[in-house]
Design a protein around this motif. Structure first.
Motif, PDB file in Angstrom:
ATOM      1  N   LYS A 107       0.888  -1.237   0.069  1.00 10.54           N
ATOM      2  CA  LYS A 107       0.270   0.168   0.226  1.00 10.54           C
ATOM      3  C   LYS A 107       0.462   0.497  -0.222  1.00 10.54           C
ATOM      4  O   LYS A 107       1.102   2.000  -0.709  1.00 10.54           O
ATOM      5  N   ALA A 108       1.887   1.433   0.611  1.00 13.02           N
ATOM      6  CA  ALA A 108       3.066   2.323   0.825  1.00 13.02           C
ATOM      7  C   ALA A 108       4.058   2.405   1.762  1.00 13.02           C
ATOM      8  O   ALA A 108       3.660   1.104   2.954  1.00 13.02           O
ATOM      9  N   VAL A 109       5.514   1.876   1.456  1.00  9.75           N
ATOM     10  CA  VAL A 109       6.901   1.899   1.419  1.00  9.75           C
ATOM     11  C   VAL A 109       7.440   3.448   1.756  1.00  9.75           C
ATOM     12  O   VAL A 109       7.390   3.807   1.419  1.00  9.75           O
ATOM     13  N   HIS A 110       8.257   2.783   2.631  1.00  8.67           N
ATOM     14  CA  HIS A 110       8.374   3.983   3.085  1.00  8.67           C
ATOM     15  C   HIS A 110      10.322   3.432   3.912  1.00  8.67           C
ATOM     16  O   HIS A 110      10.906   2.445   4.766  1.00  8.67           O
ATOM     17  N   ASP A 111      11.600   3.583   3.235  1.00 10.06           N
ATOM     18  CA  ASP A 111      12.736   3.459   3.611  1.00 10.06           C
ATOM     19  C   ASP A 111      13.236   4.758   3.564  1.00 10.06           C
ATOM     20  O   ASP A 111      13.381   5.214   2.748  1.00 10.06           O
ATOM     21  N   PRO A 112      14.107   4.886   5.228  1.00  6.25           N
ATOM     22  CA  PRO A 112      14.653   6.050   5.335  1.00  6.25           C
ATOM     23  C   PRO A 112      16.244   5.918   5.051  1.00  6.25           C
ATOM     24  O   PRO A 112      16.900   7.023   4.778  1.00  6.25           O
ATOM     25  N   VAL A 114      17.232   5.040   1.381  1.00  9.76           N
ATOM     26  CA  VAL A 114      17.255   5.442   0.149  1.00  9.76           C
ATOM     27  C   VAL A 114      17.272   7.004   0.252  1.00  9.76           C
ATOM     28  O   VAL A 114      15.838   7.473   0.593  1.00  9.76           O
ATOM     29  N   GLY A 115      17.913   7.048  -0.763  1.00 10.81           N
ATOM     30  CA  GLY A 115      17.689   8.526  -1.614  1.00 10.81           C
ATOM     31  C   GLY A 115      17.777   9.578  -0.486  1.00 10.81           C
ATOM     32  O   GLY A 115      18.779  10.319   0.544  1.00 10.81           O
ATOM     33  N   ASP A 116      17.071  11.040  -0.245  1.00 14.20           N
ATOM     34  CA  ASP A 116      16.598  12.007   0.747  1.00 14.20           C
ATOM     35  C   ASP A 116      16.097  11.338   2.257  1.00 14.20           C
ATOM     36  O   ASP A 116      16.042  12.108   3.229  1.00 14.20           O
ATOM     37  N   GLY A 117      15.562   9.723   2.311  1.00 15.71           N
ATOM     38  CA  GLY A 117      14.627   9.614   3.464  1.00 15.71           C
ATOM     39  C   GLY A 117      13.515  10.770   3.880  1.00 15.71           C
ATOM     40  O   GLY A 117      13.147   9.862   4.498  1.00 15.71           O
ATOM     41  N   ARG A 118      12.823  11.152   2.675  1.00 15.78           N
ATOM     42  CA  ARG A 118      11.735  11.359   2.938  1.00 15.78           C
ATOM     43  C   ARG A 118      10.823  10.891   1.382  1.00 15.78           C
ATOM     44  O   ARG A 118       9.289  11.202   1.103  1.00 15.78           O
ATOM     45  N   THR A 119      11.108   9.765   1.272  1.00 16.54           N
ATOM     46  CA  THR A 119      10.327   9.401  -0.304  1.00 16.54           C
ATOM     47  C   THR A 119       9.604   7.994   0.530  1.00 16.54           C
ATOM     48  O   THR A 119      10.382   7.224   0.964  1.00 16.54           O
ATOM     49  N   ILE A 120       8.525   8.479   0.201  1.00 15.64           N
ATOM     50  CA  ILE A 120       6.806   7.425   0.150  1.00 15.64           C
ATOM     51  C   ILE A 120       6.543   6.211  -1.253  1.00 15.64           C
ATOM     52  O   ILE A 120       6.415   6.787  -1.589  1.00 15.64           O
ATOM     53  N   VAL A 121       6.868   5.068  -1.642  1.00 15.34           N
ATOM     54  CA  VAL A 121       6.674   4.654  -2.531  1.00 15.34           C
ATOM     55  C   VAL A 121       5.191   4.035  -2.365  1.00 15.34           C
ATOM     56  O   VAL A 121       4.752   2.969  -1.283  1.00 15.34           O
ATOM     57  N   VAL A 122       4.269   4.488  -3.673  1.00 11.87           N
ATOM     58  CA  VAL A 122       3.145   3.852  -3.696  1.00 11.87           C
ATOM     59  C   VAL A 122       2.804   2.798  -5.011  1.00 11.87           C
ATOM     60  O   VAL A 122       3.587   3.566  -5.780  1.00 11.87           O
ATOM     61  N   PRO A 123       1.756   1.368  -5.116  1.00 19.32           N
ATOM     62  CA  PRO A 123       1.683   1.216  -6.383  1.00 19.32           C
ATOM     63  C   PRO A 123       1.264   2.144  -7.391  1.00 19.32           C
ATOM     64  O   PRO A 123       0.112   3.140  -7.021  1.00 19.32           O
ATOM     65  N   ALA A 124       1.606   2.330  -8.739  1.00 14.48           N
ATOM     66  CA  ALA A 124       0.784   3.177  -9.879  1.00 14.48           C
ATOM     67  C   ALA A 124      -0.404   2.720 -10.018  1.00 14.48           C
ATOM     68  O   ALA A 124      -0.189   1.512  -9.621  1.00 14.48           O
TER      69      ALA A 124
END
Length: 146
Positions: A107-112, A114-124
């Motif tokens: 549903k939503a994933v956060h990996d602090p 990765v990158g700037d730590g402020r990205t939330i990954v969601v399904p397209a």
């Protein structure tokens, strides 16, 4: 409906037209029920009360789609505010190649890390209402007040 001041392209549109009248036959004085679902009244014709009720049922289903459009836009607006408040952003990933059982659970994933730590990954293509709920929950789990 086009507006010269707007430079938008419709992504999803919902339209509703229902006209109903009781008319008097001028020759016989008989009352009849007529209805149309065409904006130009091209299908304006006598209908039975049962047929008009069926048309109303269909119109109610279409009204639910209008509500859904409002819910989705409200969710997109609330998500934008939530992300701005927490200085985060969303990246959409195509999860189509994942196993269906796994795909349905993301549903939503956060990996602090990765990158700037402020990205939330969601399904397209995720439903906007579901996306807002998932990100709210994720931010709350991260210690934010979502």
């Amino acid at each position: 409906m086009a507006n010269a001041n707007l430079a938008h392209c419709a992504v999803r549109a919902v339209s509703l037209s229902l006209e109903a009248e009781v008319m008097v036959d001028c020759d016989t004085g008989r009352l009849s029920l007529v209805a149309s679902t065409d904006p130009q009244l091209a299908d304006f014709a006598d209908v039975s009360p049962a047929r008009l009720r069926a048309m109303v049922t269909t119109a109610r289903e279409q009204l639910a789609e209008f509500e859904r459009l409002a819910d989705e836009q409200e969710a997109r607006d609330a998500l934008a505010a939530l992300l701005a408040e927490h200085r985060m952003h969303v990246e959409q990933w195509d999860t189509g190649s994942l196993d269906p059982a796994m795909r349905s659970h993301i549903k939503a994933v956060h990996d602090p890390t990765v990158g700037d730590g402020r990205t939330i990954v969601v399904p397209a293509g995720q439903d906007p209402v579901a996306r807002l709920a998932a990100i709210r929950s994720l931010i709350a789990d991260l210690g934010g007040a979502a």
